[in-house]
Design an enzyme around this catalytic site. Structure first.
Site, PDB file in Angstrom:
ATOM      1  CG  ASP A 164      -2.072   0.420   1.215  1.00 40.00           C
ATOM      2  OD1 ASP A 164      -2.717   1.890   0.504  1.00 40.00           O
ATOM      3  OD2 ASP A 164      -3.483  -0.121   1.232  1.00 40.00           O
ATOM      4  CG  HIS A 197      -4.132   2.299  -1.767  1.00 41.45           C
ATOM      5  ND1 HIS A 197      -3.996   3.271  -0.935  1.00 41.45           N
ATOM      6  CD2 HIS A 197      -5.597   2.481  -2.346  1.00 41.45           C
ATOM      7  CE1 HIS A 197      -5.587   3.750  -0.768  1.00 41.45           C
ATOM      8  NE2 HIS A 197      -6.432   2.722  -1.861  1.00 41.45           N
ATOM      9  CD  GLU A 249      -9.870   4.350  -1.285  1.00 43.27           C
ATOM     10  OE1 GLU A 249     -10.150   4.584  -0.416  1.00 43.27           O
ATOM     11  OE2 GLU A 249      -8.725   3.513  -0.441  1.00 43.27           O
ATOM     12  CG  ASP A 300     -11.599  -0.372   9.496  1.00 45.31           C
ATOM     13  OD1 ASP A 300     -12.166  -0.631   9.159  1.00 45.31           O
ATOM     14  OD2 ASP A 300     -10.519  -0.125   8.390  1.00 45.31           O
TER      15      ASP A 300
HETATM   16  C1  ACM Z   1     -11.017   0.034  -0.009  1.00 45.40           C
HETATM   17  O1  ACM Z   1     -11.773  -0.014   1.392  1.00 45.40           O
HETATM   18  N1  ACM Z   1     -10.376   0.309   0.097  1.00 45.40           N
HETATM   19  C2  ACM Z   1     -10.945  -1.560  -0.247  1.00 45.40           C
END
Ligand code: ACM
Ligand code: ZN
Length: 746
Positions: free
Chosen positions: A191, A264, A327, A420
């Site tokens: 990431d 990412h 994203e 999370d």
């Molecule tokens: C994600 O939570 N961006 C896959």
């Protein structure tokens, strides 16, 4: 029919069993029946087993499984026996991964259809064992279990980029997964904030990309930000990866690696900036979020990533290789000559199609090598080639669309599967990213949306919970966020006879929490589901707070800043708070609980429980009901997504009705300033009643104390925000959000 055949003569003896027995195995098996009165046991000092009939590799790791459940497990195992107490029988056919387990007074019989099913049978068996505290002998209920999974993808994910977890920690994560019959470990290896897998051809990925010089502290949306400047990082060598893959395989878990692209990608681009659009050298960031710099779509970048995938495939035998795809800002592509040239040559309409091309190139590469591509639901945009699978995270819509187009889907919606998120509304929860996903919500998760037809539904492979680790810096914190929510998910995905939630909670409390937290596993586990929960209700002239206690030993102690203690105690489980006329009063509610003490602060004021009419309704994602603004609580900080009324408009109009005329001298209005989340303070507030003239106020702080003199049965608030987010702030040029809570009427 197939399941009946496979059971063979086990059915014959079924009528000796009692049907209505609670089952301590989780996930709950398809069938569980106790023998006779339900109170008969097999007692033994040894768990000898027929190792010749126990399939590989289960016979090899038998002792490892036993160690998860039994103290000094080696004392119970008899390796010499070649017949043994536990007998195994292979059965061909039957549901995939089905097994049966039959415990009689003389022996334990396991009929299995695959090594995995034998493994599952043993976990069920060990979950039934009780240890006699006097002589340490083992006791097993005489029973019959028939079982098989509902979904073939029962996944847990782990982000090791934001925070790194050691090989031993990953192995413990796998051990815990195996106890609850999960079979997919989605290893998020790369990431922006760290590249965690050794790639021989590109050593700088780990020399540079695995390390960052700072990490943001607190919630990243808090301003001003503060930083921990300790160098942070780590990575797995290929040898370590092989070791973990083998460890997982022994435990019937497939590891699906994720190499994030085209977004990412900052850690990779810190090591090899030539594969970005600008070529600019930038460090591995220590900030969370989404970054504009992504992989360029030029051929050299694609080849770089394909070379990486080649090494990844050598390490991971999984059918699916996850390439992320989520994203991806298109900002850089829009101004990059290479990307624009590619768009022209390929006659692509826009940058979304460029992303689709990018993913398509990876898909073809993987397909040629006999693998399938998987990605987050953004990969659907601009078209997706057949054979690629979708992981639906932005709700279920992406998954529905993908299944309708004939793609395989893993359901992992943020609403139910993002572990999370906070698991209780208590202010004592450790910092999390936001959101609210309590245990019961996970239990209610339905991986197959009703929108799908009978033909489309089989495209849903199953579901998965995601553990993003921005706010999970340690293994203890990781297990706290994962358990027991993962057990609720295993109930959903294994899909046996799912008991009512209360029954599940009882079994969890009495059998599984003690095991998880006990001396063998010693796992930091959340007890948030045991915390008293409370609900606000409107009553004449105020609000009532109803409590649900999980434990009869729990109680609430109330104290106030002016010594009025507990005067509204209605009956045991309800507290009424009436509007205070003289002055606002602060109450501290302390929940006394043997397992999980908690507290709540309430402010009692003249507006408590007032009728709230929104002329501009809050956005449905940030609307926790019409009591929010007048429930005596200011919105929680750090911002948790809930407990606020959030508006995506730059004007907010709201009316508060008090039911009778009251004298108002002051208002205290709460707002939120979180510019990184596009939330800005309003500019101005106009307050009016039917009489007198409007009064206007400028807003400079999150808490606005306004002098407002009136006698009225209502007030009307007209809140004016910024027209657009100012230049230089995240989301510049867009309409900002306005978040409000509480509106205190003094
Ligand atoms: C994600 O939570 N961006 C896959
Ligand atoms: Zn480019």
């Amino acid at each position: 029919m197939r399941s009946l055949l496979f059971l063979g003569n086990f059915w014959i003896c079924l009528h000796f069993f009692s049907q209505n027995s609670t089952c301590n195995i989780l996930p709950t098996p398809v069938t569980f029946v106790k023998a006779g009165s339900g109170n008969e046991f097999l007692e033994t000092q040894k768990l000898s087993f027929d190792s010749n009939a126990c399939p590989e590799p289960i016979n090899v790791i038998f002792a490892e499984i036993a160690k998860l459940y039994l103290p000094s497990a080696h004392n119970y195992l008899d390796h010499k026996a070649d017949k043994g107490l536990i007998k195994f029988q292979y059965i061909s056919g039957g549901y995939p991964d089905s097994y049966s387990l039959n415990i009689t007074s003389k022996e334990i019989r396991i009929a299995y259809t695959s090594p995995a099913s034998c493994f599952y049978a043993l976990h069920s068996l060990f979950q039934l064992i009780q240890i006699n505290p006097v002589d340490s002998s083992l006791k097993l209920p005489l029973c019959f279990v028939k079982d098989y999974p509902k979904f073939s993808w029962r996944g847990l994910h782990l982000d090791v980029a934001r925070h790194f977890f050691t090989v031993d920690e990953v192995k413990k994560y796998l051990d815990l997964m195996s106890m609850y019959k999960f079979n997919i470990f989605h290893w998020h290896l790369t990431d922006d904030q760290g590249w965690r897998i050794e790639i021989k051809r590109y050593p700088k990925l780990t020399e540079i990309g695995a390390w960052r010089d700072s990490t943001v502290e607190n919630h990243y949306a808090t301003s001003p930000r503060t930083w921990n400047t300790k160098r942070y990082g780590g990575f797995y060598t290929q040898e370590q990866i092989r070791e973990v893959v083998a460890y997982a395989a022994d435990r019937q878990i497939t590891i699906v690696p994720e190499i994030e692209m085209p977004g990412h990608a900052r850690a990779a681009l810190a090591a090899y900036p030539e594969y970005s659009c600008s070529g600019k050298q930038q460090p591995v960031p220590g900030l969370w979020g989404v970054f504009e710099d992504v992989f360029c779509t030029k051929d050299s970048s694609l080849h770089f990533l394909q070379n990486i995938l080649e090494e990844v495939m050598e390490l991971f035998p999984s059918q699916y290789i996850h390439v992320g795809g989520d994203e991806v800002p298109k900002t850089r592509w829009k101004t990059c000559p290479n990307c624009q040239k590619k768009k022209r040559i390929l006659e692509l309409k826009d940058e979304t199609e460029l992303q689709s091309y990018f993913i398509g190139q990876m898909d073809q590469y993987l397909k040629k090598r006999g693998r399938n591509l998987m990605g987050w639901d953004e990969i659907l945009e601009g078209g997706l080639s057949p054979g690629a699978a979708v992981m639906s995270w932005r709700g279920t819509e992406g998954g529905i669309a993908a299944a309708q187009q004939g793609h395989f889907v893993v359901m992992s919606p943020g609403s139910h599967c993002y572990f999370d998120h906070y698991q209780s509304k208590s202010t004592s929860e450790p910092l999390a990213i936001g959101g609210y996903t309590p245990l019961e919500k996970v239990y209610d998760f339905q991986p197959v949306p009703q929108e799908l037809s009978a033909q489309e539904a089989p495209f849903i492979l199953g579901g998965q919970a995601n553990l993003w680790t921005e706010y999970i810096p340690s293994f203890d914190q990781l297990t706290y966020m994962t358990y027991p929510r993962a057990i609720a998910l295993s109930q959903v995905l294994w899909g046996g006879s799912k008991a009512p939630y209360q029954t599940f909670e009882e079994v969890l409390k009495t059998h599984h929490i003690p095991r998880l937290m006990g001396p063998i596993l010693n796992t930091h586990t959340s007890l948030s589901f045991m915390k008293p929960s409370f609900k606000f209700k409107r009553i004449p002239n105020g609000i009532s707070l109803g409590f649900e206690f999980k434990d009869t030993r729990e109680s609430v102690a109330v104290s106030s800043n002016d010594g009025h203690d507990g005067v509204w105690l209605d009956h045991e489980k309800t507290l009424d708070f009436k509007r205070t006329i003289k002055k606002t009063r602060l109450y501290n509610l302390t929940f006394l609980s043997p397992c999980c003490a908690d507290s709540l602060t309430l402010i009692s004021h003249q507006g408590l429980g007032a009728q709230v009419s929104y002329e501009t309704p809050p956005n449905e994602r940030y609307n926790s009901g019409d009591l929010t603004l007048v429930d005596g609580q200011f919105g929680a900080r750090p911002w948790r997504g809930n407990q606020w009324a959030g508006f995506d408009t730059n004007t907010v109009k709201v009316r508060l009705d008090f039911g009778k005329r009251i004298r108002i001298t002051e208002l205290e209005l709460g707002f939120l300033y979180e510019p990184t989340s596009w939330i800005h303070l309003p500019l101005e507030i106009r307050v009016s009643t039917n009489r007198g003239k409007d009064q206007s106020y400028k807003v400079n702080n999150e808490r606005c104390n306004l002098k407002f003199q009136a006698k009225s049965d209502h007030i009307f608030l007209h809140i004016e925000g910024l027209k657009t987010i100012p230049i230089g702030f995240p989301g510049e040029g867009n309409i900002p959000w306005i978040f409000c809570d509480e509106f205190v009427i003094k």
